[in-house]
Design a protein around this motif. Structure first.
Motif, mmCIF file in Angstrom:
data_model
loop_
_atom_site.group_PDB
_atom_site.id
_atom_site.type_symbol
_atom_site.label_atom_id
_atom_site.label_comp_id
_atom_site.label_asym_id
_atom_site.label_seq_id
_atom_site.Cartn_x
_atom_site.Cartn_y
_atom_site.Cartn_z
ATOM 1 N N UNK A 159 0.858 -1.174 0.000
ATOM 2 C CA UNK A 159 0.000 0.000 0.000
ATOM 3 C C UNK A 159 0.895 1.223 0.000
ATOM 4 N N UNK A 160 0.368 2.304 -0.476
ATOM 5 C CA UNK A 160 1.167 3.515 -0.578
ATOM 6 C C UNK A 160 1.297 4.179 0.786
ATOM 7 N N UNK A 161 2.397 4.857 0.956
ATOM 8 C CA UNK A 161 2.661 5.609 2.170
ATOM 9 C C UNK A 161 3.414 6.871 1.758
ATOM 10 N N UNK A 162 3.073 7.972 2.370
ATOM 11 C CA UNK A 162 3.732 9.226 1.988
ATOM 12 C C UNK A 162 5.164 9.248 2.531
ATOM 13 N N UNK A 163 6.012 10.008 1.875
ATOM 14 C CA UNK A 163 7.391 10.121 2.332
ATOM 15 C C UNK A 163 7.476 10.781 3.707
ATOM 16 N N UNK A 164 6.552 11.696 3.986
ATOM 17 C CA UNK A 164 6.521 12.342 5.293
ATOM 18 C C UNK A 164 6.251 11.319 6.400
ATOM 19 N N UNK A 165 5.251 10.450 6.193
ATOM 20 C CA UNK A 165 4.972 9.408 7.175
ATOM 21 C C UNK A 165 6.108 8.407 7.282
ATOM 22 N N UNK A 166 6.745 8.128 6.180
ATOM 23 C CA UNK A 166 7.881 7.220 6.191
ATOM 24 C C UNK A 166 9.033 7.810 6.996
ATOM 25 N N UNK A 167 9.275 9.093 6.831
ATOM 26 C CA UNK A 167 10.353 9.761 7.560
ATOM 27 C C UNK A 167 10.046 9.818 9.058
ATOM 28 N N UNK A 168 8.792 9.989 9.409
ATOM 29 C CA UNK A 168 8.391 10.061 10.818
ATOM 30 C C UNK A 168 8.303 8.679 11.455
ATOM 31 N N UNK A 169 8.155 7.647 10.632
ATOM 32 C CA UNK A 169 7.969 6.306 11.162
ATOM 33 C C UNK A 169 6.526 6.039 11.546
#
Length: 92
Positions: free
Chosen positions: A78-88
């Protein structure tokens, strides 16, 4: 009742080999019809496990005609934004 030599082809949708044979005897002529009539390949793995067997059962593996569409398999992502990925943060 299932025979002892019967086995599960699609673990995601719990489809047995004997069910696929019955569907083929009822007129399914290609792997897409097998998939649609049995739900084999429609589970979590998206036919990565059972897809090659479905295509080999119907000899679709080598079908290169322009009107035939081979079974597709794609990773369960599923897709995840880079911002959420960076925040964990993945909101599970």
């Amino acid at each position: 009742m299932r025979k002892e030599e019967d086995f599960v082809v699609c673990r995601c949708e719990n489809v047995y080999y004997s069910e696929l044979i019955e569907i083929m005897e009822d007129g399914a002529s290609n792997s897409r019809e097998l998939k649609l009539k049995s739900r084999a390949g429609m589970g979590f793995c998206n036919s990565r496990t059972c897809g090659p067997l479905l295509e080999s059962m119907t000899d679709d593996k080598n079908n290169d005609s322009p009107h035939y569409v081979h079974l597709k398999s794609q990773p369960p992502i599923r897709t995840i934004s880079l911002l959420n990925l960076a925040r964990g943060n993945n909101n599970d």
